[in-house]
Design a protein around this motif. Structure first.
Motif, PDB file in Angstrom:
ATOM      1  N   LEU A   1       0.822  -1.209   0.000  1.00 50.08           N
ATOM      2  CA  LEU A   1       0.000   0.000   0.000  1.00 50.08           C
ATOM      3  C   LEU A   1       0.855   1.257   0.000  1.00 50.08           C
ATOM      4  CD1 LEU A   1      -2.713  -0.903   2.692  1.00 50.08           C
ATOM      5  CD2 LEU A   1      -2.744  -1.360   0.230  1.00 50.08           C
TER       6      LEU A   1
ATOM      7  N   LYS B   1       2.247   4.844   1.392  1.00 49.51           N
ATOM      8  CA  LYS B   1       2.557   5.292   2.748  1.00 49.51           C
ATOM      9  C   LYS B   1       1.433   6.165   3.293  1.00 49.51           C
ATOM     10  CE  LYS B   1       7.632   5.403   2.573  1.00 49.51           C
ATOM     11  NZ  LYS B   1       8.813   6.295   2.625  1.00 49.51           N
ATOM     12  N   LYS B   2       1.352   6.211   4.621  1.00 46.16           N
ATOM     13  CA  LYS B   2       0.381   7.101   5.257  1.00 46.16           C
ATOM     14  C   LYS B   2       0.702   8.550   4.901  1.00 46.16           C
ATOM     15  CE  LYS B   2      -1.062   4.334   9.244  1.00 46.16           C
ATOM     16  NZ  LYS B   2      -2.490   4.367   8.870  1.00 46.16           N
TER      17      LYS B   2
ATOM     18  N   ARG C   1      -3.900   6.480   0.479  1.00 47.70           N
ATOM     19  CA  ARG C   1      -3.815   5.709   1.723  1.00 47.70           C
ATOM     20  C   ARG C   1      -4.951   6.077   2.665  1.00 47.70           C
ATOM     21  NH1 ARG C   1      -0.092   2.650   4.592  1.00 47.70           N
ATOM     22  NH2 ARG C   1      -1.232   1.856   6.412  1.00 47.70           N
TER      23      ARG C   1
ATOM     24  N   ASP D   1      -7.463   3.431   4.236  1.00 46.18           N
ATOM     25  CA  ASP D   1      -7.623   3.286   5.685  1.00 46.18           C
ATOM     26  C   ASP D   1      -9.077   3.483   6.099  1.00 46.18           C
ATOM     27  OD1 ASP D   1      -4.961   2.714   6.057  1.00 46.18           O
ATOM     28  OD2 ASP D   1      -4.389   4.743   6.693  1.00 46.18           O
TER      29      ASP D   1
ATOM     30  N   ILE E   1      -0.603  -5.698   5.883  1.00 49.39           N
ATOM     31  CA  ILE E   1       0.255  -4.809   5.094  1.00 49.39           C
ATOM     32  C   ILE E   1       1.707  -5.243   5.272  1.00 49.39           C
ATOM     33  CG2 ILE E   1       0.950  -2.428   4.673  1.00 49.39           C
ATOM     34  CD1 ILE E   1      -1.686  -1.576   6.044  1.00 49.39           C
TER      35      ILE E   1
ATOM     36  N   GLU F   1       4.979  -0.731   2.478  1.00 39.78           N
ATOM     37  CA  GLU F   1       4.414   0.599   2.242  1.00 39.78           C
ATOM     38  C   GLU F   1       5.387   1.375   1.357  1.00 39.78           C
ATOM     39  OE1 GLU F   1       2.201   2.308   5.868  1.00 39.78           O
ATOM     40  OE2 GLU F   1       3.706   0.974   6.737  1.00 39.78           O
TER      41      GLU F   1
ATOM     42  N   ASP G   1       6.107   4.789  -1.687  1.00 41.48           N
ATOM     43  CA  ASP G   1       5.758   6.154  -2.076  1.00 41.48           C
ATOM     44  C   ASP G   1       4.941   6.201  -3.363  1.00 41.48           C
ATOM     45  OD1 ASP G   1       6.915   7.676  -0.021  1.00 41.48           O
ATOM     46  OD2 ASP G   1       8.898   7.434  -0.891  1.00 41.48           O
TER      47      ASP G   1
ATOM     48  N   ALA H   1       5.208  -0.167  -6.008  1.00 44.72           N
ATOM     49  CA  ALA H   1       4.299  -1.247  -5.622  1.00 44.72           C
ATOM     50  C   ALA H   1       4.193  -2.282  -6.731  1.00 44.72           C
ATOM     51  CB  ALA H   1       2.919  -0.669  -5.299  1.00 44.72           C
TER      52      ALA H   1
END
Length: 294
Positions: A188, A190-191, A196, A200, A212, A215, A217, A222
Motif C-alpha cells: 500500500l 505510505k500514510k 492511503r 484506511d 500490510i 508501504e 511512495d 508497488a
C-alpha cells in the motif's frame, strides 16, 4: 542588507571557517570578515563567537541562518522565474498531477501542443490535500488534479471521472473476478497520501485489519514488488494502463471501493489564454461541460 551578504554568511556557516568560505566565494578573507562584522553591526548582536582556534555560531546566529537560507532560496527561485519570462513570451504551464493519471494526461498535453507548439510545461505530483490547496492559493500551480474535491471559495474544483480501486496480481493468480482481500499480503501507499487515507477509511468501514507487508511512495514501486511476487497492490484502475503493469492482472475486490478525480484551479487568478485552453482540453477529454461559478 543585500542577498550577497546573506550568501557570504551562509558560506561561513557551511564551512565553519573564514578561510575556506572565502576561497569558496572567491573573495579575500579580510573582505569576508568585514562583511560578517557589518552584518552583526546592523543586527546589533553577534552571529559567531571567535577564538584563535575556531569559530562557533551563536543561538541567535542559528535563527538568523534559518531565515537567511529561506530568503536566499526564494530570491534565486524568483530570479529563475523571471529568467523564464525573459526567455519566452509563453511561461511554463505548471501542473500537479496524480501518478495514476500519467497515461491520459500525456494525451491531453499532446492535443494542447498541436495548437501551441512552443509551449513548455512543468509537471509535478502532489498527493497531500493541504499542500494542493496551498500551492494553488500561492500561485505555485496553474492546474492541479486531486482525488478529493477541494472545498474552498477561491478554487474551481470540477469532477472529471470516477474510477474503482483494484487489486494488482500476477497473471492467473485468481480464477474468480471478484475476491475478498482478507489476509492477503498487501502493498500500500505510505500514510499521508490521499490514496492511503481512502484505503484506511475503507478498512475501518468494513472492519478489515489488512495484512500490510510493504508501504511505498509510488504505484510504480508497488508494481515492481508485485512483479517479484512479494504481495498484491491496491491501485486505481486507470494506473493499469501503465506499461509497468504488463504481465499483471487486475482483480475486483469486495466490497467495492472507488474515487473521483477532480480538476482544480484558482478562480481569482488572471489565467493566460493558453492555460484556459489547456483547462478546456482537460474538460473536453472527459466530455465535461462546466459553467464556472467565477
Amino acid at each position: 542588507m543585500k542577498i550577497i551578504q546573506l550568501e557570504y554568511f551562509i558560506a561561513v556557516v557551511k564551512y565553519n571557517n573564514f578561510t575556506q568560505a572565502a576561497k569558496f566565494l572567491h573573495i579575500s578573507q579580510p573582505s569576508l570578515t568585514a562583511t560578517i562584522k557589518k552584518i552583526e553591526s546592523n543586527l546589533g548582536y553577534d552571529l559567531f563567537t571567535r577564538t584563535t582556534k575556531d569559530i562557533k555560531i551563536t543561538e541567535k546566529g542559528i535563527q538568523f541562518y534559518n531565515y537567511a537560507v529561506q530568503l536566499v532560496q526564494e530570491y534565486h527561485q524568483t530570479m529563475e522565474k523571471m529568467h523564464d519570462l525573459k526567455m519566452s513570451e509563453s511561461p511554463k504551464i505548471k501542473l500537479s498531477i496524480l501518478e495514476s493519471t500519467n497515461q491520459w494526461v500525456s494525451q491531453v498535453i499532446a492535443v494542447h501542443r498541436k495548437k501551441y507548439a512552443d509551449q513548455t510545461y512543468l509537471i509535478s505530483e502532489t498527493h497531500n490535500q493541504n499542500d494542493i490547496l496551498e500551492h494553488l492559493l500561492n500561485f505555485e500551480e496553474h492546474i492541479v488534479l486531486s482525488n478529493e474535491k477541494i472545498t474552498h471559495e477561491a478554487i474551481q474544483s470540477t469532477p472529471l471521472y470516477d474510477e474503482s480501486y483494484v487489486l494488482l496480481a500476477p497473471h492467473n493468480t485468481f480464477t474468480r473476478q471478484n475476491i475478498t482481500i482478507d489476509d492477503l499480503p498487501l502493498i500500500l501507499p505510505k500514510k499521508g497520501s490521499q490514496v492511503r487515507q481512502h484505503l484506511d477509511d475503507y478498512f475501518k468501514r468494513v472492519s478489515l485489519h489488512p495484512n500490510i507487508i510493504l508501504e511505498v511512495d509510488r504505484f510504480e514501486a508497488a508494481t515492481n514488488f508485485v512483479h517479484k511476487g512479494l504481495g498484491y497492490a491496491i491501485i486505481p484502475r486507470f494506473y493499469y494502463q501503465s506499461f509497468n503493469t504488463n504481465q499483471l492482472d487486475v482483480v475486483k475486490f469486495k466490497p467495492n471501493l472507488g474515487r473521483t478525480i477532480y480538476l482544480n484551479y484558482l478562480k481569482k487568478r488572471k489565467h493566460s489564454t493558453r492555460v484556459l485552453s489547456l483547462i478546456s482540453v482537460f474538460l473536453n477529454y472527459w466530455d465535461i461541460n462546466v459553467k464556472n461559478d467565477e
